[in-house]
Scaffold this active site. Structure first.
Site, PDB file in Angstrom:
ATOM      1  N   LYS A 126       0.818  -1.215   0.000  1.00 18.01           N
ATOM      2  CA  LYS A 126       0.000   0.000   0.000  1.00 18.01           C
ATOM      3  C   LYS A 126       0.847   1.259   0.000  1.00 18.01           C
ATOM      4  CE  LYS A 126      -4.460  -1.322   1.886  1.00 18.01           C
ATOM      5  NZ  LYS A 126      -5.507  -0.985   2.850  1.00 18.01           N
ATOM      6  N   LYS A 209      -8.666 -11.998  -8.549  1.00 15.36           N
ATOM      7  CA  LYS A 209      -9.689 -11.966  -7.502  1.00 15.36           C
ATOM      8  C   LYS A 209     -10.802 -10.975  -7.841  1.00 15.36           C
ATOM      9  CE  LYS A 209      -9.360 -11.078  -2.840  1.00 15.36           C
ATOM     10  NZ  LYS A 209      -8.813 -11.056  -1.485  1.00 15.36           N
ATOM     11  N   LYS A 212     -13.428  -4.884  -5.494  1.00 21.61           N
ATOM     12  CA  LYS A 212     -14.171  -3.627  -5.664  1.00 21.61           C
ATOM     13  C   LYS A 212     -13.380  -2.624  -6.490  1.00 21.61           C
ATOM     14  CE  LYS A 212     -12.731  -2.250  -1.126  1.00 21.61           C
ATOM     15  NZ  LYS A 212     -13.134  -3.074  -0.020  1.00 21.61           N
TER      16      LYS A 212
HETATM   17  P1  AMP Z   1     -11.871  -6.197   1.065  1.00 21.35           P
HETATM   18  O1  AMP Z   1     -13.011  -6.030   0.107  1.00 21.35           O
HETATM   19  O2  AMP Z   1     -10.582  -6.561   0.393  1.00 21.35           O
HETATM   20  O3  AMP Z   1     -11.744  -5.071   2.061  1.00 21.35           O
HETATM   21  O4  AMP Z   1     -12.194  -7.475   1.945  1.00 21.35           O
HETATM   22  C1  AMP Z   1     -13.237  -7.561   2.866  1.00 21.35           C
HETATM   23  C2  AMP Z   1     -13.449  -9.016   3.214  1.00 21.35           C
HETATM   24  O5  AMP Z   1     -13.967  -9.753   2.083  1.00 21.35           O
HETATM   25  C3  AMP Z   1     -12.180  -9.742   3.650  1.00 21.35           C
HETATM   26  O6  AMP Z   1     -12.513 -10.653   4.702  1.00 21.35           O
HETATM   27  C4  AMP Z   1     -11.753 -10.501   2.413  1.00 21.35           C
HETATM   28  O7  AMP Z   1     -11.025 -11.675   2.723  1.00 21.35           O
HETATM   29  C5  AMP Z   1     -13.091 -10.823   1.730  1.00 21.35           C
HETATM   30  N1  AMP Z   1     -12.958 -10.840   0.259  1.00 21.35           N
HETATM   31  C6  AMP Z   1     -12.716  -9.760  -0.540  1.00 21.35           C
HETATM   32  N2  AMP Z   1     -12.681 -10.133  -1.849  1.00 21.35           N
HETATM   33  C7  AMP Z   1     -12.893 -11.471  -1.881  1.00 21.35           C
HETATM   34  C8  AMP Z   1     -12.984 -12.446  -2.938  1.00 21.35           C
HETATM   35  N3  AMP Z   1     -12.860 -12.129  -4.227  1.00 21.35           N
HETATM   36  N4  AMP Z   1     -13.223 -13.733  -2.598  1.00 21.35           N
HETATM   37  C9  AMP Z   1     -13.385 -14.074  -1.287  1.00 21.35           C
HETATM   38  N5  AMP Z   1     -13.303 -13.224  -0.250  1.00 21.35           N
HETATM   39  C10 AMP Z   1     -13.068 -11.933  -0.538  1.00 21.35           C
END
Ligand code: AMP
Ligand code: TRP
Length: 347
Positions: A126, A209, A212
């Site tokens: 980051k 992956k 967002k």
């Molecule tokens: P983030 O959107 O990266 O802030 O992640 C928020 C939560 O969602 C965390 O617990 C991540 O591990 C989970 N997460 C985010 N993207 C994915 C994805 N594509 N598949 C599975 N889990 C996800």
């Protein structure tokens, strides 16, 4: 959550308790639902106390527009509740309403070493070449995360693979605190990281992956998408020309096909082999409408419920305030004992 039941010997004296946090950074998608929200809901009612926190203090380690932060915090809370989280069973709250997190984080800033923080992959990613311009909070982020977990003496932390290093650092901080002060006060919490179906990939590229931050909205299913949008995105999802295999092995080297089957299995609550037993040999032109129906069936009640909840933000705020009050009942005495251990005078 089968992994969650095993307790590390060093935390055996502590009552098992689950804590997890998620940043209110907007745009909840299917990956967040299957990888986080649904797992948190499934962990409810299995005999362990569950605390789920919207980590707004973590969010501001990078700039957040205040109105957007408020909206995203409420939307995340609405997502949790719409996904089945019961605020009477789990404590659901935003981090800034429990000041003990920040108070313990300061003490941990004095326990953790600069070298430990410097090694954190997320910090390196980051901050990158811009470390000089990053906030001090971004550097100290893992120490606040350790405080989030340890202020409740939590023993189990469901997270994605990317957060494993931070939970390991939490164990290092707990161990150093215990050692420096000659106490057995903090447990060494376990990361709980679950199966492959929880890694949801982009609908446009099965090797990336679902995220967002992907510029293509077609790459993800948002929890706020309506039935038409969901069906359309699945219809357009990238696949290969082969029919579906009859067993999981046949998905090797077929990331897009594997992703769609994984999503189906996760939404249906079946194993990949069970799904393939039913759909093996079919073409994607047949499988995609099945997946679209299932996705709409499972997700549209969530998006409907989310918009209902968002229409009454004061009710969401009341739920978060109640969750915070319950959380403080656990956190406050642990902070007091910590202060005593450290040698802070209090009346
Ligand atoms: P983030 O959107 O990266 O802030 O992640 C928020 C939560 O969602 C965390 O617990 C991540 O591990 C989970 N997460 C985010 N993207 C994915 C994805 N594509 N598949 C599975 N889990 C996800
Ligand atoms: N760092 C986590 C993430 O970005 C969020 C988080 C903050 C967290 N505090 C936590 C997760 C405590 C688990 C436990 O996903």
């Amino acid at each position: 959550m089968t992994d969650a039941v095993q307790t590390h010997s060093s935390s055996a004296q502590f009552t098992p308790r689950i804590f997890s946090g998620i940043q209110p950074s907007g745009n909840l998608h299917l990956g967040n639902y299957l990888g986080a929200l649904k797992r948190f809901v499934d962990a409810q009612g299995q005999g362990m106390e569950t605390l789920y926190c919207m980590v707004d203090l973590h969010a501001i380690t990078v700039w957040q527009d205040p109105a957007a932060l408020r909206h995203q915090t409420r939307e995340l809370a609405a997502g949790f509740i719409a996904a089945g989280l019961d605020p009477a069973q789990s404590m659901l709250f935003n981090q800034s309403q429990v000041p003990e997190h920040a108070q313990l984080a300061w003490i941990f800033n004095c326990v953790a070493r600069m070298g430990w923080m410097n090694r954190m992959t997320q910090w390196k990613d980051k901050a990158g070449k811009n470390a000089e311009k990053s906030s001090l909070g971004l550097f100290a982020y893992p120490s606040l995360m350790a405080a989030d977990i340890l202020i409740y003496h939590a023993t189990h932390v469901p997270v994605g693979e990317d957060q494993k290093q931070h939970v390991e650092l939490t164990r290092d901080i707990a161990a150093k605190f215990n050692h420096d002060y000659g106490v057995e006060f903090f447990p060494l919490p376990e990361p709980v990281i679950e199966g492959a179906a929880t890694r949801v990939m982009s609908l446009r590229d099965g090797t990336k992956k679902m995220s967002k931050s992907d510029p293509s909205d077609a790459s993800r299913i948002n929890l706020t998408d309506d039935a038409d949008a969901i069906a359309k995105k699945i219809r357009k999802a990238k696949t290969d020309p082969e029919p579906l295999p009859s067993e999981a092995k046949g998905l090797d080297e077929r990331p897009d096909a594997r992703n769609l089957v994984n999503i189906y299995a996760a939404l249906a609550g079946q194993s990949v082999d069970e799904v393939l037993r039913d759909v093996g040999g079919r073409a994607f032109s047949e499988f995609k409408p099945m997946l679209a129906d299932l996705a709409v069936d499972k997700l549209s009640p969530i998006s409907t419920k989310m918009s209902e909840l968002m229409a009454a933000p004061e009710e969401i705020d009341a739920i978060l305030a109640q969750g915070a009050a319950r959380a403080r009942e656990i956190a406050a005495p642990i902070l007091e004992r910590t202060y005593d251990i450290v040698g802070f005078v209090r009346g």
